[in-house]
Design a protein around this motif. Structure first.
Motif, mmCIF file in Angstrom:
data_model
loop_
_atom_site.group_PDB
_atom_site.id
_atom_site.type_symbol
_atom_site.label_atom_id
_atom_site.label_comp_id
_atom_site.label_asym_id
_atom_site.label_seq_id
_atom_site.Cartn_x
_atom_site.Cartn_y
_atom_site.Cartn_z
ATOM 1 N N ALA A 90 0.798 -1.231 0.000
ATOM 2 C CA ALA A 90 0.000 0.000 0.000
ATOM 3 C C ALA A 90 0.828 1.277 0.000
ATOM 4 C CB ALA A 90 -0.964 -0.003 1.185
ATOM 5 N N GLN A 91 2.012 1.276 0.609
ATOM 6 C CA GLN A 91 2.801 2.512 0.602
ATOM 7 C C GLN A 91 3.413 2.797 -0.776
ATOM 8 O OE1 GLN A 91 3.604 -0.504 1.998
ATOM 9 N NE2 GLN A 91 5.198 -0.048 3.503
ATOM 10 N N LEU A 92 3.211 1.887 -1.728
ATOM 11 C CA LEU A 92 3.662 2.084 -3.105
ATOM 12 C C LEU A 92 2.492 2.381 -4.044
ATOM 13 C CD1 LEU A 92 6.208 -0.875 -3.310
ATOM 14 C CD2 LEU A 92 6.686 1.522 -2.784
ATOM 15 N N ARG A 93 1.418 2.901 -3.489
ATOM 16 C CA ARG A 93 0.203 3.133 -4.278
ATOM 17 C C ARG A 93 0.471 3.962 -5.541
ATOM 18 N NH1 ARG A 93 -3.796 4.586 0.749
ATOM 19 N NH2 ARG A 93 -4.596 2.476 1.042
ATOM 20 N N ARG A 94 -0.103 3.450 -6.636
ATOM 21 C CA ARG A 94 -0.080 4.156 -7.921
ATOM 22 C C ARG A 94 1.327 4.563 -8.336
ATOM 23 N NH1 ARG A 94 -4.608 3.102 -5.178
ATOM 24 N NH2 ARG A 94 -4.596 5.087 -4.096
ATOM 25 N N ILE A 95 2.318 3.785 -7.938
ATOM 26 C CA ILE A 95 3.686 4.087 -8.339
ATOM 27 C C ILE A 95 3.904 3.732 -9.811
ATOM 28 C CG2 ILE A 95 4.766 1.861 -7.739
ATOM 29 C CD1 ILE A 95 7.030 3.559 -6.427
ATOM 30 N N MET A 96 3.037 2.865 -10.347
ATOM 31 C CA MET A 96 3.113 2.485 -11.757
ATOM 32 C C MET A 96 1.704 2.455 -12.354
ATOM 33 S SD MET A 96 3.936 -1.596 -11.259
ATOM 34 C CE MET A 96 5.631 -1.304 -11.595
ATOM 35 N N PRO A 97 1.044 3.601 -12.453
ATOM 36 C CA PRO A 97 -0.365 3.617 -12.859
ATOM 37 C C PRO A 97 -0.618 3.116 -14.272
ATOM 38 C CG PRO A 97 0.531 5.840 -12.839
ATOM 39 C CD PRO A 97 1.549 4.960 -12.201
ATOM 40 N N ASP A 121 7.766 -2.597 7.510
ATOM 41 C CA ASP A 121 7.172 -2.167 6.247
ATOM 42 C C ASP A 121 5.944 -3.019 5.916
ATOM 43 O OD1 ASP A 121 9.275 -0.235 5.731
ATOM 44 O OD2 ASP A 121 10.555 -1.961 5.285
ATOM 45 N N MET A 122 6.023 -4.308 6.227
ATOM 46 C CA MET A 122 4.847 -5.170 6.072
ATOM 47 C C MET A 122 3.700 -4.653 6.930
ATOM 48 S SD MET A 122 5.545 -7.708 3.961
ATOM 49 C CE MET A 122 4.329 -8.980 4.348
ATOM 50 N N TYR A 123 4.012 -4.269 8.159
ATOM 51 C CA TYR A 123 2.981 -3.777 9.079
ATOM 52 C C TYR A 123 2.347 -2.499 8.552
ATOM 53 C CZ TYR A 123 0.734 -2.042 13.309
ATOM 54 O OH TYR A 123 -0.187 -1.560 14.209
ATOM 55 N N ILE A 124 3.163 -1.534 8.145
ATOM 56 C CA ILE A 124 2.644 -0.245 7.703
ATOM 57 C C ILE A 124 1.804 -0.396 6.439
ATOM 58 C CG2 ILE A 124 3.295 1.999 6.746
ATOM 59 C CD1 ILE A 124 3.456 1.812 9.769
ATOM 60 N N GLY A 125 2.305 -1.147 5.462
ATOM 61 C CA GLY A 125 1.536 -1.335 4.238
ATOM 62 C C GLY A 125 0.214 -2.019 4.490
ATOM 63 N N ASP A 155 4.118 -12.217 11.047
ATOM 64 C CA ASP A 155 3.516 -11.696 12.272
ATOM 65 C C ASP A 155 3.105 -10.235 12.107
ATOM 66 O OD1 ASP A 155 4.041 -14.155 13.358
ATOM 67 O OD2 ASP A 155 5.662 -13.478 14.665
ATOM 68 N N ALA A 156 3.948 -9.463 11.461
ATOM 69 C CA ALA A 156 3.658 -8.035 11.291
ATOM 70 C C ALA A 156 2.410 -7.823 10.448
ATOM 71 C CB ALA A 156 4.852 -7.334 10.648
ATOM 72 N N ALA A 157 2.259 -8.618 9.385
ATOM 73 C CA ALA A 157 1.078 -8.491 8.525
ATOM 74 C C ALA A 157 -0.199 -8.850 9.285
ATOM 75 C CB ALA A 157 1.235 -9.374 7.289
#
Length: 463
Positions: A90-97, A121-125, A155-157
């Motif tokens: 999710a933190q890479l949203r629309r990086i390649m639209p 990063d898994m947790y945040i996304g 676990d983070a996800a």
């Protein structure tokens, strides 16, 4: 919740003041779109929530000691069900639209960005994806978590889903490329014991896998060994990248081996042979369509396989897929599928005396709710406003400027509404969005975490 009501904050305060297990909430005066074939649309109607469960749906329900929410001028619907999203991205949203094909996505995201993801990063996304899902009315999300490099990544996800309060399905798979601990699928037993010990909880577990070994090798490809692992754990299976002739041949092998059944979901299912579809229909295998992914990225035929599914008696669920290139919400999926199928049907009949076989707005809302729940193995839990099911529901303002006047409630939900019209979201009876705002989120802190994670991923050299 009435458009003229100024007491929303006070109502929410009263709801939250009461213990969750024995609170009662009565929504009154709404247009209730139950998506239960036996109940239909109740207009005007009431809905009573007791604890985490829908207790009653009807007219003039007895409030008793319930907190009363005046829902006049709104539509109540089941929460949407997302049957397949790679939430960690999710933190890479629309990086390649404008990605042109599957290979472009695979090489940039799975062979590139994925390899530098840390557990945080898994947790945040995953957290960002789940909160966005709630904001747009998705109360159940299957997270196809295919970047499980270590136990800590898994676990983070899972913890991200838990912390947002969404009804989450964690579908675990090892990564396609790069270094990883090779703990999957063996680690699924620990994951189940640690996070999924109860059958009555918000989170459920599935095994995630690929249709063939073409992209990432045989370890991740579905077959008898992974089918046994899932059966031993008593969990369902979600199979991604189901495309074309090679997947069709695999499906026929699975049918022969007896490992196709209603607990198996095939994702995309574009370009399959008629023989493969026949086997899927005969075994009750479920299907998760990704309408914008198939059409926009151009997966195999690029046509969402709704007609093929319906022709063998499969009513599919819908999904978001990859936010690196696609929209995040279910409204977009419903509208895209509705338009594509109807265009295809009319085009096929053009110049002949045949009548087009067109799906309806009711069909796509059914796919986004009840059929999505069935696809995720949760048909008895969610997907319709049926007494006895969990209280996963949306309150949609029907008198906002883009919806008024309310003429057809299902048409309004599918063709008129978007996230801004969702006044409230309940998951398991708990308010998660109220008066248009997602609850219990420090947006400034979340933004800081998302940006920091993105910068790490984009600026760390890949192998």
């Amino acid at each position: 919740m009435n458009v003229n009501d100024t007491t929303d904050a006070a109502v929410l305060e009263e709801i939250r003041r009461r213990p969750a297990h024995d609170r009662r909430i009565l929504f009154t005066g709404a247009t209730v779109v139950t998506m239960d074939p036996g109940l239909g649309v109740i207009e005007p109607g009431d809905l009573l929530v007791e604890g985490d469960t829908i207790a009653a749906v009807g007219t003039d329900l007895d409030a008793g000691d319930a907190v009363v929410v005046d829902a006049t001028g709104t539509i109540l619907t089941p929460g949407f069900v997302d049957t397949h999203r790679h939430a960690w991205e999710a933190q890479l949203r629309r990086i390649m639209p404008d990605v042109d094909d599957l290979g472009g996505y695979v090489m940039s995201t799975l062979a590139g960005y994925a390899t530098v993801y840390r557990p945080q990063d898994m947790y945040i996304g995953s957290k960002l994806a789940a909160l966005t899902a709630i904001d747009s009315g998705i109360t159940t999300m299957l997270d196809f978590s295919h970047n499980s490099r270590t136990r800590e990544h898994s676990d983070a996800a899972i913890e991200a889903l838990r912390d947002t309060g969404i009804r989450g399905v964690h579908a675990s798979m090892g990564p396609h490329f790069g270094d990883w601990d090779r703990q999957w699928p063996g680690d699924l037993a620990r994951i189940k014991d640690q996070y999924f010990s109860s059958d009555d909880q918000l989170l459920t577990l599935r095994l995630a896998t690929l249709a063939t070994d073409e992209i990432a090798g045989p370890v991740l490809a579905y077959g008898p060994e992974l089918a046994r692992a899932a059966a031993d754990l008593g969990i369902g299976v979600s199979v991604d990248a189901v495309f074309g002739v090679s997947s069709s041949e695999a499906i026929l092998r699975w049918a022969k081996d007896g490992i196709l059944n209603p607990g198996v979901t095939l994702i995309h299912a574009t370009g399959l042979t008629s023989e493969a579809w026949k086997a899927m229909g005969e075994t009750g295998t479920t299907v998760a369509l990704a309408p914008t992914s198939d059409a926009q990225i151009g997966l195999e035929t690029a046509i969402p396989a709704v007609d093929e599914a319906l022709s063998v008696g499969i009513r599919p669920g819908l999904s978001i897929d990859v936010e690196v290139a696609l929209a995040s919400d279910m409204f977009t999926q419903m509208r895209a599928l509705h338009a594509i199928q109807r265009m295809r049907a009319v085009n096929a009949a053009y110049g002949t005396d045949q009548q087009p076989h067109r799906i309806t707005t009711h069909d796509v809302l059914d796919f986004a709710t009840l059929q999505g729940a069935r696809t995720n193995g949760l048909a008895a839990v969610t997907g319709s406003l049926t007494p006895g099911k969990k209280a996963d529901l949306l309150v949609i303002r029907a008198e906002d400027i883009n919806n008024m006047p309310l003429n057809d409630p299902i048409g309004t939900v599918v063709l008129g509404s978007d996230a801004r019209n969702i006044s409230a979201v309940l998951v398991d009876g708990e308010p998660r969005k109220w008066n248009g705002n997602v609850l219990d989120v420090d947006l400034s802190a979340l933004r800081t975490e998302v940006h920091a994670s993105r910068e790490h991923v984009l600026n760390t050299p890949t192998a």
